[in-house]
Design an enzyme around this catalytic site. Sequence first.
Site, PDB file in Angstrom:
ATOM      1  N   ASN A 183       0.813  -1.216   0.000  1.00  0.00           N
ATOM      2  CA  ASN A 183       0.000   0.000   0.000  1.00  0.00           C
ATOM      3  C   ASN A 183       0.847   1.268   0.000  1.00  0.00           C
ATOM      4  O   ASN A 183       0.317   2.367   0.134  1.00  0.00           O
ATOM      5  CB  ASN A 183      -0.957   0.014   1.197  1.00  0.00           C
ATOM      6  CG  ASN A 183      -0.230   0.018   2.529  1.00  0.00           C
ATOM      7  OD1 ASN A 183       1.009   0.022   2.596  1.00  0.00           O
ATOM      8  ND2 ASN A 183      -0.983  -0.011   3.616  1.00  0.00           N
ATOM      9  N   LYS A 184       2.165   1.121  -0.174  1.00  0.00           N
ATOM     10  CA  LYS A 184       3.035   2.289  -0.106  1.00  0.00           C
ATOM     11  C   LYS A 184       3.141   3.004  -1.463  1.00  0.00           C
ATOM     12  O   LYS A 184       2.707   2.494  -2.489  1.00  0.00           O
ATOM     13  CB  LYS A 184       4.419   1.881   0.393  1.00  0.00           C
ATOM     14  CG  LYS A 184       4.419   1.336   1.818  1.00  0.00           C
ATOM     15  CD  LYS A 184       3.891   2.363   2.802  1.00  0.00           C
ATOM     16  CE  LYS A 184       4.057   1.943   4.248  1.00  0.00           C
ATOM     17  NZ  LYS A 184       3.222   0.818   4.651  1.00  0.00           N
ATOM     18  N   ASN A 185       3.762   4.190  -1.454  1.00  0.00           N
ATOM     19  CA  ASN A 185       3.846   5.001  -2.675  1.00  0.00           C
ATOM     20  C   ASN A 185       4.606   4.308  -3.789  1.00  0.00           C
ATOM     21  O   ASN A 185       4.344   4.528  -4.964  1.00  0.00           O
ATOM     22  CB  ASN A 185       4.505   6.344  -2.368  1.00  0.00           C
ATOM     23  CG  ASN A 185       3.625   7.229  -1.517  1.00  0.00           C
ATOM     24  OD1 ASN A 185       2.864   6.757  -0.682  1.00  0.00           O
ATOM     25  ND2 ASN A 185       3.725   8.533  -1.711  1.00  0.00           N
TER      26      ASN A 185
END
Length: 379
Positions: A183-185
Amino acid sequence: MQWKIPLADIDFGPEERAAVDSVLESKWLTMGSITESFEKAFAAYIGAKYAIAVTNATAALHLCCVVAGLGPGDEAIVPSLTFVATANAVRYTGATPVFVDIAGKDDLNISYHCIEKAITERTRAILVVHYGGYACDMPSILELAREHNLVVIEDAAHAIGSELGGIKLGIWGEMGCFSFFSNKNMTVGEGGMIVTNDEAHAQRLRLLRSHGMTSLTWDRHRGHAWSYDVVDLGYNYRIDEVRAALGMVQLGKLPANNERRRYLTQVYRDVIKELTPQVVVPFVDHDGISAAHLMPVLLPGWINRSSFMEKMKAQGIQTSIHYPPIHTFTAYNAEKEKYFLPQTEDIAQREITLPLYPAMTREDVFSVVLALAQALVFA
């Protein structure tokens, strides 16, 4: 459930598939040349001298705590409003995490003044967390650390590409940790990176991530070594070539995706101010450039949050909470009564995280805020 607008989404395309296929065709899957290239590219992007890729950000935090010299009898100051890995990494060394409050409703980061009050003769380190990609007050925290001879470790899991004073987050302290969770950038599924400008730290971090061994399988494959010594109590915290290859592609997409996140965040702020002014949006006047990882908002105190989230779900909008305070968890329950964290506990009961990812449109943001307005009426 099929969400109309999910909380997060990843930007994967044919470039990622081609990168993975290339690794598979090479038949070299464990840490090797792609990992080395990824580390160099990431270090250059952050502006660090050294980058060490690891299997996840929790491993990164643990290694940094070990290199910082934390052990039984020591204390490390941490926020409670963060993911539990930040505090767990301290406990892995036998040291004790000491929880302090956040600055307030406009700044969900650790409070410099609360850090100052929490320092004792046992304090050895401060672990700052750049909540949502927004910078902590690093100049003040570093001045405090210098005064008390403390190590500063940055949990920059949310902050890949964030800046303060023209300097990327992650290299303000002695060591910085990044996450590549799904779910990170930028994501590789599971993965992490440590950055540092200290050569001795970098050398020991590399040893510790691979069993404390003086040479790697990759070194022996290239004919650079035929045996090895074990010179430290290390761990198996290596990343692999498949994830490193994904990381290279994702890193190339990161600047544009972060810019898109910042644009969408501003749209959220404008529309929420117009349609639901009773909802507080933190970090509006925050210093620096944020990676805009999260879109947190604070509900009015009279709203039942569980009911609100159900109303958003009924409209196809996924929401989340960042975070239940660590000091309230069962595994930390023995610590709960000794902490007075009024800002953390108030905000943790009111915080809601709204969807935010680069593929969202301006119309999606309007849809989320319209759903927010309706949920506020009926929650």
